[in-house]
Design an enzyme around this catalytic site. Sequence first.
Site, PDB file in Angstrom:
ATOM      1  N   LYS A 188       0.844  -1.203   0.000  1.00 36.96           N
ATOM      2  CA  LYS A 188       0.000   0.000   0.000  1.00 36.96           C
ATOM      3  C   LYS A 188       0.881   1.256   0.000  1.00 36.96           C
ATOM      4  O   LYS A 188       2.094   1.165   0.213  1.00 36.96           O
ATOM      5  CB  LYS A 188      -0.906  -0.030   1.234  1.00 36.96           C
ATOM      6  CG  LYS A 188      -0.142   0.019   2.540  1.00 36.96           C
ATOM      7  CD  LYS A 188      -1.011  -0.357   3.726  1.00 36.96           C
ATOM      8  CE  LYS A 188      -0.215  -0.272   5.010  1.00 36.96           C
ATOM      9  NZ  LYS A 188      -0.947  -0.845   6.149  1.00 36.96           N
TER      10      LYS A 188
ATOM     11  N   ARG B 185      -9.924  -0.078  15.445  1.00 31.43           N
ATOM     12  CA  ARG B 185      -9.923   0.707  14.215  1.00 31.43           C
ATOM     13  C   ARG B 185     -10.897   0.003  13.273  1.00 31.43           C
ATOM     14  O   ARG B 185     -12.046   0.378  13.210  1.00 31.43           O
ATOM     15  CB  ARG B 185      -8.494   0.817  13.662  1.00 31.43           C
ATOM     16  CG  ARG B 185      -8.339   1.891  12.615  1.00 31.43           C
ATOM     17  CD  ARG B 185      -6.902   2.014  12.141  1.00 31.43           C
ATOM     18  NE  ARG B 185      -6.365   0.756  11.589  1.00 31.43           N
ATOM     19  CZ  ARG B 185      -5.154   0.617  11.085  1.00 31.43           C
ATOM     20  NH1 ARG B 185      -4.332   1.659  11.028  1.00 31.43           N
ATOM     21  NH2 ARG B 185      -4.738  -0.535  10.605  1.00 31.43           N
TER      22      ARG B 185
ATOM     23  N   TYR C  75      16.553  30.092   6.960  1.00 31.46           N
ATOM     24  CA  TYR C  75      15.312  30.735   7.413  1.00 31.46           C
ATOM     25  C   TYR C  75      15.290  30.864   8.930  1.00 31.46           C
ATOM     26  O   TYR C  75      15.595  29.909   9.646  1.00 31.46           O
ATOM     27  CB  TYR C  75      14.095  29.930   6.980  1.00 31.46           C
ATOM     28  CG  TYR C  75      13.741  30.088   5.523  1.00 31.46           C
ATOM     29  CD1 TYR C  75      13.422  31.338   5.001  1.00 31.46           C
ATOM     30  CD2 TYR C  75      13.721  28.984   4.677  1.00 31.46           C
ATOM     31  CE1 TYR C  75      13.091  31.480   3.662  1.00 31.46           C
ATOM     32  CE2 TYR C  75      13.387  29.116   3.341  1.00 31.46           C
ATOM     33  CZ  TYR C  75      13.068  30.366   2.841  1.00 31.46           C
ATOM     34  OH  TYR C  75      12.737  30.503   1.526  1.00 31.46           O
TER      35      TYR C  75
ATOM     36  N   MET D  69      12.464  24.310   1.381  1.00 36.01           N
ATOM     37  CA  MET D  69      11.676  23.505   0.443  1.00 36.01           C
ATOM     38  C   MET D  69      12.551  22.732  -0.537  1.00 36.01           C
ATOM     39  O   MET D  69      12.322  21.547  -0.807  1.00 36.01           O
ATOM     40  CB  MET D  69      10.690  24.396  -0.313  1.00 36.01           C
ATOM     41  CG  MET D  69       9.715  23.610  -1.189  1.00 36.01           C
ATOM     42  SD  MET D  69       8.616  24.659  -2.121  1.00 36.01           S
ATOM     43  CE  MET D  69       7.555  25.302  -0.837  1.00 36.01           C
TER      44      MET D  69
HETATM   45  C1  LIG Z   1      -0.152  -1.861   6.739  1.00 38.95           C
HETATM   46  C2  LIG Z   1      -0.694  -3.142   7.198  1.00 38.95           C
HETATM   47  C3  LIG Z   1       0.151  -4.235   7.429  1.00 38.95           C
HETATM   48  C4  LIG Z   1       1.658  -4.143   7.363  1.00 38.95           C
HETATM   49  O1  LIG Z   1       2.144  -3.583   8.546  1.00 38.95           O
HETATM   50  P1  LIG Z   1       3.738  -3.463   8.800  1.00 38.95           P
HETATM   51  O2  LIG Z   1       3.856  -3.007  10.198  1.00 38.95           O
HETATM   52  O3  LIG Z   1       4.252  -2.444   7.841  1.00 38.95           O
HETATM   53  O4  LIG Z   1       4.296  -4.809   8.545  1.00 38.95           O
HETATM   54  C5  LIG Z   1      -0.431  -5.430   7.755  1.00 38.95           C
HETATM   55  N1  LIG Z   1      -1.772  -5.558   7.854  1.00 38.95           N
HETATM   56  C6  LIG Z   1      -2.607  -4.528   7.658  1.00 38.95           C
HETATM   57  C7  LIG Z   1      -4.072  -4.722   7.782  1.00 38.95           C
HETATM   58  C8  LIG Z   1      -2.104  -3.286   7.331  1.00 38.95           C
HETATM   59  O5  LIG Z   1      -2.937  -2.256   7.134  1.00 38.95           O
END
Ligand SMILES: *Cc1c(COP(=O)(O)O)cnc(C)c1O
Length: 360
Positions: A35, A130, A255, A303
Amino acid sequence: MSRSAFATIHLGALRHNLARVRALAPHSRVMAVIKADGYGHGLERVARALSAADAYGVAAIADGQRLRAAGIRHRTVVLSGIDEAGDLLEVRRLDLDIVVHHDHQLALLRADRDPRPLRIWLKLDTGMHRLGFDPARTDALLAELRALPNAHAELVLMSHFASSDEPEQPSTAIQLGHFRLATAHSHAARSIANSAAIVHCPEAHAEWVRAGGALYGLSVEHGRCGADDGLRPAMSLSSKLIAINRVGRGERVGYGGRYECPEDMDVGVVAIGYGDGYPRSAPSGTPVLLHGRVAPIIGRVSMDLMTIDLRKHPDAKVNDRVLLWGPELPVERIATAAGTISYELTCGVTRRVMFLEDEH
Ligand SMILES: *Cc1c(COP(=O)(O)O)cnc(C)c1O
């Protein structure tokens, strides 16, 4: 001037890290979580390098669209699942697995009249609060899904840890206990371990592990870096010196004039800044590497540019390469200095940075 900032992605490191995850969890299948554009390393590039994974995990259907458009047909799980009825068409067209974590998604499945079965990962909330169903509902949910004609018979039960990167926290064992209790009689494959649990919690490995950060050689555990766990950083972020200026004692740099020169000194200007994803919150003293040796940042990161102290680098020249993070300078160290975690830094490298690959 062309931009000088480069992110080099080490494909060999990605492959090494997948092998390392397999060695740590030898009895589990591995979902490679790619992701957020492969944690900033590039979705398609990472998918190709990790084609030996048993599945990919992505955040959204749009990631699946990108993978399929690139000709990547591998099993892919959409970790947040579907939001609306139209998504069902799209996940079937793209042949994506879906996570089901909420009643509104169940309602979409019940109303769906397409008989082509979908591969479902049923998500339980074991304490992170969550996403996921109450584990007390597991048996009833499984029975309902198994009876649905549009749900594939082979379901996977999953959950997610809140604090697996803090091994001293009792919550991981508590969550694992809830997960085991809820899934014990399910006759379904199970998945709960993310990277930190793959490293620290072998009892959580189960049939599937879900590796994200570990594949990129990253750790989020306080005071550790990926190399401590036998992983190799997969990204090197570098740029170059574009100016060296002599600045007098008592003069201020950058800055807000945050840094005052304690003596007459050479100040190097590096062509990278927060517009490239280098964190503005990195304070004076945060290291960069020049000729393999540390030079500290001085003053505020701006930047497009940052300034560094060259007092220990009398041989520095304009156009010399500067490493911001990579195998020789762990991104975890920069993240700690900037008050964040390594994942946020690699995810945040912007698209004006030139991406390169090497086989190393
Ligand atoms: C992002 C995610 C992972 C991976 O987590 P890491 O700590 O990067 O290994 C695994 N399962 C779910 C549901 C996630 O959203």
